[in-house]
Design a protein around this motif. Structure first.
Motif, short mmCIF file in Angstrom:
data_model
loop_
_atom_site.label_atom_id
_atom_site.label_comp_id
_atom_site.label_asym_id
_atom_site.label_seq_id
_atom_site.Cartn_x
_atom_site.Cartn_y
_atom_site.Cartn_z
N LEU A 32 -8.72 -6.34 -2.73
CA LEU A 32 -10.02 -5.75 -3.04
C LEU A 32 -11.14 -6.42 -2.25
CD1 LEU A 32 -9.69 -5.25 -6.91
CD2 LEU A 32 -9.65 -3.48 -5.15
N LYS A 33 -10.97 -7.74 -2.07
CA LYS A 33 -11.97 -8.47 -1.28
C LYS A 33 -12.00 -7.95 0.15
CE LYS A 33 -13.28 -13.19 0.00
NZ LYS A 33 -12.90 -14.63 -0.12
N ARG A 34 -10.80 -7.72 0.70
CA ARG A 34 -10.74 -7.19 2.06
C ARG A 34 -11.33 -5.79 2.13
NH1 ARG A 34 -5.43 -9.37 1.99
NH2 ARG A 34 -4.58 -7.23 1.81
N LEU A 35 -11.04 -5.01 1.05
CA LEU A 35 -11.57 -3.65 1.02
C LEU A 35 -13.10 -3.66 0.96
CD1 LEU A 35 -9.09 -1.86 -1.43
CD2 LEU A 35 -9.32 -1.48 1.04
N GLN A 36 -13.64 -4.57 0.13
CA GLN A 36 -15.09 -4.63 0.01
C GLN A 36 -15.73 -5.06 1.33
OE1 GLN A 36 -16.81 -3.68 -2.82
NE2 GLN A 36 -18.53 -3.78 -1.38
N LYS A 37 -15.07 -6.01 1.99
CA LYS A 37 -15.57 -6.46 3.29
C LYS A 37 -15.56 -5.31 4.29
CE LYS A 37 -14.89 -10.11 6.71
NZ LYS A 37 -14.08 -11.30 7.11
N ALA A 46 -1.82 13.48 0.96
CA ALA A 46 -0.54 12.89 0.55
C ALA A 46 0.17 12.24 1.74
CB ALA A 46 0.36 13.95 -0.07
N GLU A 47 0.06 12.90 2.90
CA GLU A 47 0.67 12.34 4.11
C GLU A 47 -0.02 11.04 4.51
OE1 GLU A 47 1.27 13.50 8.84
OE2 GLU A 47 0.58 15.00 7.39
N PHE A 48 -1.37 11.02 4.43
CA PHE A 48 -2.12 9.80 4.75
C PHE A 48 -1.73 8.66 3.78
CE2 PHE A 48 -5.88 12.52 6.47
CZ PHE A 48 -5.14 12.81 7.61
N GLN A 49 -1.53 9.02 2.54
CA GLN A 49 -1.15 8.01 1.53
C GLN A 49 0.18 7.36 1.89
OE1 GLN A 49 -1.45 8.62 -2.98
NE2 GLN A 49 0.73 8.93 -2.63
N GLU A 50 1.16 8.15 2.27
CA GLU A 50 2.47 7.61 2.64
C GLU A 50 2.36 6.71 3.87
OE1 GLU A 50 5.35 7.78 0.99
OE2 GLU A 50 4.17 8.79 -0.57
N ASN A 51 1.54 7.11 4.82
CA ASN A 51 1.40 6.30 6.03
C ASN A 51 0.77 4.94 5.74
OD1 ASN A 51 2.53 8.24 7.70
ND2 ASN A 51 0.56 9.22 8.17
N VAL A 52 -0.28 4.92 4.91
CA VAL A 52 -0.93 3.64 4.63
C VAL A 52 -0.02 2.74 3.79
CG1 VAL A 52 -2.11 4.30 2.50
CG2 VAL A 52 -3.14 2.58 4.00
N PHE A 97 -5.30 0.02 6.59
CA PHE A 97 -6.27 0.77 5.81
C PHE A 97 -7.39 1.33 6.68
CE2 PHE A 97 -9.49 1.36 2.47
CZ PHE A 97 -8.71 2.03 1.53
N SER A 98 -7.73 0.65 7.74
CA SER A 98 -8.78 1.15 8.64
C SER A 98 -8.38 2.48 9.25
CB SER A 98 -9.06 0.12 9.74
OG SER A 98 -9.55 -1.08 9.18
N ALA A 99 -7.12 2.56 9.69
CA ALA A 99 -6.62 3.81 10.26
C ALA A 99 -6.60 4.90 9.20
CB ALA A 99 -5.23 3.59 10.84
N PHE A 100 -6.25 4.53 7.98
CA PHE A 100 -6.24 5.50 6.88
C PHE A 100 -7.63 6.10 6.67
CE2 PHE A 100 -7.21 5.97 2.31
CZ PHE A 100 -6.41 7.07 2.02
N LEU A 101 -8.66 5.27 6.62
CA LEU A 101 -10.02 5.76 6.40
C LEU A 101 -10.48 6.62 7.58
CD1 LEU A 101 -11.82 2.64 4.86
CD2 LEU A 101 -11.11 4.73 3.70
N ALA A 102 -10.11 6.20 8.76
CA ALA A 102 -10.50 6.99 9.94
C ALA A 102 -9.86 8.37 9.89
CB ALA A 102 -10.09 6.25 11.21
#
Length: 224
Positions: free
Chosen positions: A128-133, A195-201, A207-212
């Protein structure tokens, strides 16, 4: 004791017979007869007393035997009760040992689970800390805002996607499931590819690629 009395009586008879043979007068004979009768009567009385005494002794002996039998029975009952009590105490001791072992197992299991939960919480806190950063970075560069909402979920809100309405939000929610994997839901507008993005992450943990990829998918809904 009766045998002694019989021997004494037999001796008296012999003495009487000897006296009887040595006399030939009728007077002496009558005296001897009276003496014999008195001796016989005295012997009978003594014998009766002795028999009664022996009967009492037999009764006392039988009563003593009965008392001994009752005491032996009582002793046996106490012995059986004591053995039963010892067996019960032994069973309770074994039950206590089993219970103590079970409690120890539960303590060890609780300790292991506590350690596992603590490790998981530390890992989640770090994630979560990494996510917040990352959120702070994404907010500045991608117009992304991350909010903590109900159920330990994070809500990701994109803006600056629709050129005609830059403040229009595009959002989805994310949380960690029981397996500690990313779980994505509640996208608005709805994305079929989520759902596909979820499986990939989950596989890459990128996570950066997921958000992109999510932002690109939201952008595509504006231009399609």
């Amino acid at each position: 004791m009766v045998e002694d009395e019989l021997a004494l009586f037999d001796k008296s008879l012999n003495e009487f017979w000897n006296k009887f043979k040595s006399t030939d007068t009728s007077f002496q004979m009558a005296g001897l007869r009276d003496t014999y009768k008195d001796s016989l009567k005295a012997f009978a009385e003594k014998l009766s007393v002795k028999l009664k005494e022996e009967d009492r002794m037999v009764e006392m002996f039988l009563e003593y035997q009965n008392q001994i039998s009752r005491q032996n029975k009582l002793i046996q009952e106490k012995k059986d009760n004591l053995l039963k009590l010892i067996a019960e105490v032994k069973d309770k001791k074994q039950e206590l040992q089993v219970l103590t072992a079970n409690i120890q197992d539960l303590k060890e299991e609780y300790s292991r689970k506590k350690e596992t939960i603590s490790t998981a919480n530390k890992a989640n806190a770090e994630r979560l800390k990494r996510l917040q950063k990352s959120a702070d970075l994404y907010k500045d560069r991608l117009g992304l805002e991350i909010r903590k909402i109900y159920g330990e979920k994070l809500q990701f809100i994109f803006t600056n996607i629709d050129p005609k309405n830059p403040e229009s939000p595009f959002m989805f929610s994310l949380h960690l499931n029981e397996a500690r994997d990313y779980e994505v839901s509640d996208s608005a507008p709805h994305l079929e590819c989520l759902a596909e993005f979820q499986e990939n992450v989950r596989k890459t943990n990128n996570f950066s690629a997921f958000l992109a990829n999510v932002r690109k998918a939201f952008t595509a809904t504006v231009y399609n």
